[in-house]
Design a protein around this motif. Structure first.
Motif, PDB file in Angstrom:
ATOM      1  N   THR A 153       0.884  -1.182   0.049  1.00  0.00           N
ATOM      2  CA  THR A 153      -0.120   0.016  -0.111  1.00  0.00           C
ATOM      3  C   THR A 153       0.765   1.444   0.171  1.00  0.00           C
ATOM      4  N   TYR A 154       0.596   2.199  -0.680  1.00  0.00           N
ATOM      5  CA  TYR A 154       1.384   3.468  -0.902  1.00  0.00           C
ATOM      6  C   TYR A 154       0.605   4.610  -0.713  1.00  0.00           C
ATOM      7  N   VAL A 155       0.965   5.458   0.138  1.00  0.00           N
ATOM      8  CA  VAL A 155       0.110   6.495   0.562  1.00  0.00           C
ATOM      9  C   VAL A 155       0.820   7.832   0.286  1.00  0.00           C
ATOM     10  N   TYR A 156       0.252   8.880  -0.651  1.00  0.00           N
ATOM     11  CA  TYR A 156       0.764  10.102  -1.195  1.00  0.00           C
ATOM     12  C   TYR A 156      -0.226  11.278  -0.948  1.00  0.00           C
ATOM     13  N   GLU A 157       0.256  12.351  -0.611  1.00  0.00           N
ATOM     14  CA  GLU A 157      -0.593  13.701  -0.460  1.00  0.00           C
ATOM     15  C   GLU A 157      -0.843  14.227  -1.778  1.00  0.00           C
ATOM     16  N   ALA A 158      -2.092  14.648  -2.007  1.00  0.00           N
ATOM     17  CA  ALA A 158      -2.525  15.252  -3.366  1.00  0.00           C
ATOM     18  C   ALA A 158      -3.046  16.514  -2.933  1.00  0.00           C
ATOM     19  N   ASP A 159      -2.964  17.520  -3.883  1.00  0.00           N
ATOM     20  CA  ASP A 159      -3.581  18.683  -4.010  1.00  0.00           C
ATOM     21  C   ASP A 159      -5.106  18.500  -4.811  1.00  0.00           C
ATOM     22  N   ILE A 160      -6.073  19.522  -4.248  1.00  0.00           N
ATOM     23  CA  ILE A 160      -7.273  19.663  -4.924  1.00  0.00           C
ATOM     24  C   ILE A 160      -7.732  20.783  -5.252  1.00  0.00           C
ATOM     25  N   GLU A 161      -8.151  20.965  -6.409  1.00  0.00           N
ATOM     26  CA  GLU A 161      -8.259  22.358  -7.086  1.00  0.00           C
ATOM     27  C   GLU A 161      -9.528  22.226  -7.953  1.00  0.00           C
ATOM     28  N   PHE A 172       4.114  15.406   3.641  1.00  0.00           N
ATOM     29  CA  PHE A 172       2.655  15.658   3.908  1.00  0.00           C
ATOM     30  C   PHE A 172       2.516  17.081   4.648  1.00  0.00           C
ATOM     31  N   HIS A 173       1.770  17.820   4.054  1.00  0.00           N
ATOM     32  CA  HIS A 173       1.601  18.947   4.855  1.00  0.00           C
ATOM     33  C   HIS A 173       1.077  18.913   6.245  1.00  0.00           C
ATOM     34  N   ASN A 174       1.014  19.955   7.031  1.00  0.00           N
ATOM     35  CA  ASN A 174       0.318  19.720   8.347  1.00  0.00           C
ATOM     36  C   ASN A 174      -0.742  20.894   8.566  1.00  0.00           C
ATOM     37  N   PRO A 175      -2.161  20.796   8.453  1.00  0.00           N
ATOM     38  CA  PRO A 175      -2.601  19.195   8.293  1.00  0.00           C
ATOM     39  C   PRO A 175      -2.493  18.825   6.746  1.00  0.00           C
ATOM     40  N   PRO A 176      -2.509  17.685   6.417  1.00  0.00           N
ATOM     41  CA  PRO A 176      -2.515  17.145   5.152  1.00  0.00           C
ATOM     42  C   PRO A 176      -3.634  17.585   4.004  1.00  0.00           C
ATOM     43  N   ARG A 177      -3.510  17.587   2.890  1.00  0.00           N
ATOM     44  CA  ARG A 177      -4.519  18.310   1.973  1.00  0.00           C
ATOM     45  C   ARG A 177      -5.576  17.223   1.724  1.00  0.00           C
ATOM     46  N   CYS A 178      -4.965  16.199   0.851  1.00  0.00           N
ATOM     47  CA  CYS A 178      -5.737  15.083   0.472  1.00  0.00           C
ATOM     48  C   CYS A 178      -4.810  13.855   0.371  1.00  0.00           C
ATOM     49  N   ILE A 179      -5.181  12.766   0.715  1.00  0.00           N
ATOM     50  CA  ILE A 179      -4.476  11.667   0.971  1.00  0.00           C
ATOM     51  C   ILE A 179      -5.084  10.604   0.063  1.00  0.00           C
ATOM     52  N   LEU A 180      -4.145   9.859  -0.938  1.00  0.00           N
ATOM     53  CA  LEU A 180      -4.310   8.728  -1.455  1.00  0.00           C
ATOM     54  C   LEU A 180      -3.696   7.705  -1.235  1.00  0.00           C
TER      55      LEU A 180
END
Length: 90
Positions: free
Chosen positions: A3-11, A64-72
């Motif tokens: 399992t891989y976890v990455y943060e993503a931006d949403i716009e 990851f930002h603090n707080p995270p934006r979006c986690i996939l």
């Protein structure tokens, strides 16, 4: 399976939501709703990760930002890598 976890931006862009995992340039998903855009981005992220693994490339470090934006979170296993492998014609 890993399992891989990455943060993503949403716009919001023009007429849809765009979800972009910043660790993978060119990887994104879009949709009329945030859940649909996240689903599409997760599919793209699985493909990017499978390609990196298949080609022996090091995966980008997850940050990851603090707080995270979006986690996939996506699962990638050998069967998926084999199914999605692109073979160039010679």
């Amino acid at each position: 399976m890993a399992t891989y976890v990455y943060e993503a931006d949403i716009e919001w862009v023009e007429d849809e939501w765009i979800v972009t995992p910043q660790a993978f340039p060119g990887c994104f998903g879009g949709g009329a709703s945030i859940p649909k855009a996240c689903e599409d981005a997760s599919i793209a992220l699985r493909l990017f990760i499978a390609e990196y693994i298949d080609k022996g490339k090091a995966l980008p470090q997850a940050t990851f930002h603090n707080p995270p934006r979006c986690i996939l979170c996506v699962d990638v296993d050998e069967a998926f890598i084999d199914e999605t492998r692109v073979v160039a014609a010679s």
